[in-house]
Scaffold this motif. Structure first.
Motif, PDB file in Angstrom:
ATOM      1  N   THR A 111       6.792   5.385   1.365  1.00  0.00           N
ATOM      2  CA  THR A 111       7.021   4.083   2.004  1.00  0.00           C
ATOM      3  C   THR A 111       5.870   3.676   2.911  1.00  0.00           C
ATOM      4  O   THR A 111       5.917   2.606   3.524  1.00  0.00           O
ATOM      5  N   GLU A 112       4.832   4.519   3.015  1.00  0.00           N
ATOM      6  CA  GLU A 112       3.690   4.185   3.860  1.00  0.00           C
ATOM      7  C   GLU A 112       2.990   2.924   3.352  1.00  0.00           C
ATOM      8  O   GLU A 112       2.800   2.748   2.160  1.00  0.00           O
ATOM      9  N   GLY A 113       2.611   2.074   4.264  1.00  0.00           N
ATOM     10  CA  GLY A 113       1.894   0.858   3.912  1.00  0.00           C
ATOM     11  C   GLY A 113       2.779  -0.306   3.521  1.00  0.00           C
ATOM     12  O   GLY A 113       2.291  -1.419   3.357  1.00  0.00           O
ATOM     13  N   MET A 114       4.075  -0.055   3.331  1.00  0.00           N
ATOM     14  CA  MET A 114       4.979  -1.151   2.986  1.00  0.00           C
ATOM     15  C   MET A 114       5.221  -2.040   4.199  1.00  0.00           C
ATOM     16  O   MET A 114       5.042  -1.610   5.352  1.00  0.00           O
ATOM     17  N   ARG A 119      10.345  -1.511   3.854  1.00  0.00           N
ATOM     18  CA  ARG A 119      10.446  -0.071   4.132  1.00  0.00           C
ATOM     19  C   ARG A 119      11.805   0.290   4.719  1.00  0.00           C
ATOM     20  O   ARG A 119      12.468   1.224   4.265  1.00  0.00           O
ATOM     21  N   SER A 120      12.265  -0.445   5.732  1.00  0.00           N
ATOM     22  CA  SER A 120      13.537  -0.112   6.382  1.00  0.00           C
ATOM     23  C   SER A 120      14.707  -0.287   5.423  1.00  0.00           C
ATOM     24  O   SER A 120      15.632   0.534   5.383  1.00  0.00           O
ATOM     25  N   ARG A 121      14.669  -1.340   4.612  1.00  0.00           N
ATOM     26  CA  ARG A 121      15.767  -1.582   3.666  1.00  0.00           C
ATOM     27  C   ARG A 121      15.791  -0.525   2.567  1.00  0.00           C
ATOM     28  O   ARG A 121      16.856  -0.033   2.175  1.00  0.00           O
ATOM     29  N   GLY A 141       4.114   2.073  -4.524  1.00  0.00           N
ATOM     30  CA  GLY A 141       4.455   1.163  -3.441  1.00  0.00           C
ATOM     31  C   GLY A 141       3.279   0.259  -3.112  1.00  0.00           C
ATOM     32  O   GLY A 141       2.915  -0.616  -3.875  1.00  0.00           O
ATOM     33  N   ARG A 142       2.690   0.528  -1.956  1.00  0.00           N
ATOM     34  CA  ARG A 142       1.523  -0.258  -1.541  1.00  0.00           C
ATOM     35  C   ARG A 142       0.306   0.154  -2.370  1.00  0.00           C
ATOM     36  O   ARG A 142       0.028   1.340  -2.553  1.00  0.00           O
ATOM     37  N   VAL A 183       7.875  -2.674  -4.694  1.00  0.00           N
ATOM     38  CA  VAL A 183       7.924  -1.246  -4.969  1.00  0.00           C
ATOM     39  C   VAL A 183       8.441  -1.027  -6.383  1.00  0.00           C
ATOM     40  O   VAL A 183       9.351  -1.716  -6.847  1.00  0.00           O
ATOM     41  N   ASP A 184       7.811  -0.073  -7.080  1.00  0.00           N
ATOM     42  CA  ASP A 184       8.280   0.374  -8.387  1.00  0.00           C
ATOM     43  C   ASP A 184       8.969   1.717  -8.184  1.00  0.00           C
ATOM     44  O   ASP A 184       8.404   2.609  -7.516  1.00  0.00           O
ATOM     45  N   ILE A 185      10.191   1.855  -8.740  1.00  0.00           N
ATOM     46  CA  ILE A 185      10.948   3.079  -8.509  1.00  0.00           C
ATOM     47  C   ILE A 185      11.314   3.754  -9.824  1.00  0.00           C
ATOM     48  O   ILE A 185      11.150   3.207 -10.908  1.00  0.00           O
TER      49      ILE A 185
END
Length: 235
Positions: A111-114, A119-121, A141-142, A183-185
């Motif tokens: 989640t770094e850089g988001m 990020r919180s959600r 992510g980022r 973000v891709d998960i």
């Protein structure tokens, strides 16, 4: 003959009295002589012997123990304060505006850089999915603008045109990944869980052709907006 005592007995008593008297006179003379001697400073050799003072008293002839003096250590030269690192030499920290995950500033698979909102959600959604026994992982992510450009160039070569490539990978200037807002998960179970429950946390799947791509496009608890068939580069 008569029984009278001879006169010698009287003389004997007198002689004894005289002897006693003489001894008393002699004793008196001796006492008087000793007092006179003490008065004028005359005395026996024993009286003139030096008096040894007790330990620690004044006049003690025993040498005193040596006095220890404190050893004065030489003063150390003052140390110089650490040199402050110029701003130009400092390693930049990641934030929502830092453009790069490739240069070590943050991990793209985290989640770094988001953005703070995404990020919180996403963290809340991942915790809820884990409680349901579903694992959500971050595959991308980022991203840096440089990496996004390479991905887009590869897509152009693969699909043969700018327009078709943009349906799968947007150029850096249009990509929400470069802005930290997408973000891709994975895996597939994580995608399906987030597609069903993401709206609870304000996260929605945006494109029909990308089941892995999510963005914070709604208010937590509100229905997600209709999905788009694919991304479009606004030229």
């Amino acid at each position: 003959m008569t029984n009278d005592e001879p006169p010698r007995r009287s003389l004997s008593v007198r002689a004894r009295l005289l002897s006693v008297t003489g001894l008393a006179v002699v004793a008196s003379l001796l006492v008087w002589h000793a007092q006179i001697a003490d008065f004028v400073g005359l005395g026996s050799a024993g009286d003139k012997a030096p008096v040894v003072a007790a330990s620690g008293a004044a006049g003690d002839d025993v040498p005193a123990p040596p006095v220890r003096t404190a050893t004065v250590k030489p003063k150390q030269p003052p140390t110089k304060p650490p040199r402050k690192t110029p701003k130009s030499e400092r390693t930049p920290t990641a934030d929502a505006s830092t453009p790069s995950g490739e240069n070590g500033r943050y991990d793209e698979e985290s989640t770094e850089g988001m953005s703070t909102k995404l990020r919180s959600r996403l963290l809340k959604a991942m915790a809820a999915a884990k409680a349901d026994g579903v694992v959500i992982t971050i595959t991308s992510g980022r991203r840096s603008a440089a990496k996004q450009q390479r991905l887009f160039d590869d897509a152009v070569r693969k699909y043969g045109s700018y327009r078709l490539a943009a349906r799968w990978v947007l150029p850096p200037e249009y990509s929400e990944h470069v802005k930290g807002r997408a973000v891709d998960i994975g895996p597939a179970a994580g995608m399906a869980w987030l597609n069903r429950n993401g709206y609870r946390y304000g996260i929605c799947r945006r494109y029909d052709n990308e089941p892995w791509h999510f963005e914070a496009t709604t208010t937590p608890g509100r229905k997600c907006p209709p999905r788009e068939p694919y991304a479009v580069a606004k030229r």
